[in-house]
Design an enzyme around this catalytic site. Structure first.
Site, PDB file in Angstrom:
ATOM      1  N   HIS A 144      42.615  51.249   6.672  1.00  0.00           N
ATOM      2  CA  HIS A 144      42.313  52.354   5.763  1.00  0.00           C
ATOM      3  C   HIS A 144      43.551  53.008   5.182  1.00  0.00           C
ATOM      4  CE1 HIS A 144      38.651  51.922   8.223  1.00  0.00           C
ATOM      5  NE2 HIS A 144      38.097  52.017   7.042  1.00  0.00           N
ATOM      6  N   GLY A 145      44.714  52.419   5.414  1.00  0.00           N
ATOM      7  CA  GLY A 145      45.929  52.880   4.750  1.00  0.00           C
ATOM      8  C   GLY A 145      46.679  54.024   5.400  1.00  0.00           C
TER       9      GLY A 145
END
Length: 179
Positions: A144-145
């Site tokens: 999800h970064g």
């Protein structure tokens, strides 16, 4: 009719005491296995703590160990990584924590700034972040970064908190004990 004195124990008193004692011992013997089964088994106790030899980890490298079924990153930080972690404005972080608060003192009583020990699980959804990646050359979670710096602190992304620091201590110059 025989006269009975209250001071003298009767045969019936003895039977009451003996029966009650036997019942108490029997109840304790029946309940003990139920209480004892709540203790952790041997495999869990064996994983409760591990000793790690850090003498083989060169400066600028990281090794992953398994503790309680979780990956633990042990990173031998360079001077540049330490300086980058210390120069951050702590107030600007989503989960403010100074670099020094994430480190332990060594056997000589000084803060061991070159060693970072964190649990390698992203605090967003439990993915394992990649090392030496991301904008801050720390950790990057590809799911999800989430981006962490060289101190394992969250800098960008959806993760709410920093990478967790497990309980650990230096037992010598070359060994640490986690757990």
């Amino acid at each position: 009719m025989a006269e009975i004195h209250a001071d003298e124990p009767t045969r019936r008193d003895f039977l009451y005491v003996a029966t009650g004692s036997l019942a108490a011992v029997g109840a304790a013997a029946a309940i003990w296995p139920l209480i004892d089964q709540m203790n952790p088994d041997a495999s869990v106790l064996a994983l409760a703590s591990i000793e790690i030899d850090i003498s083989n980890i060169p400066v600028g490298q990281e090794t992953t160990f398994k503790w309680r079924g979780k990956p633990v990153f042990v990173r031998h930080r360079t001077e540049e990584e330490i300086k980058a972690a210390e120069d951050v404005d702590v107030a600007s972080l989503p989960d403010p924590q100074p670099d020094d608060a994430r480190l332990m003192t060594g056997p000589n009583g000084e803060l061991e700034k070159q060693w970072l020990v964190v649990i390698g699980i992203c605090t967003h959804l439990g993915c394992v972040p990649l090392s030496y990646r991301g904008e801050y050359d720390g950790y990057f979670c590809p799911c999800h970064g989430s981006v962490y710096d060289t101190s394992g602190r969250i800098r960008k992304g959806p993760a709410p908190t920093n990478l967790e620091v497990p309980p650990y201590a230096f037992i010598s110059d070359t060994k640490i004990k986690i757990g």
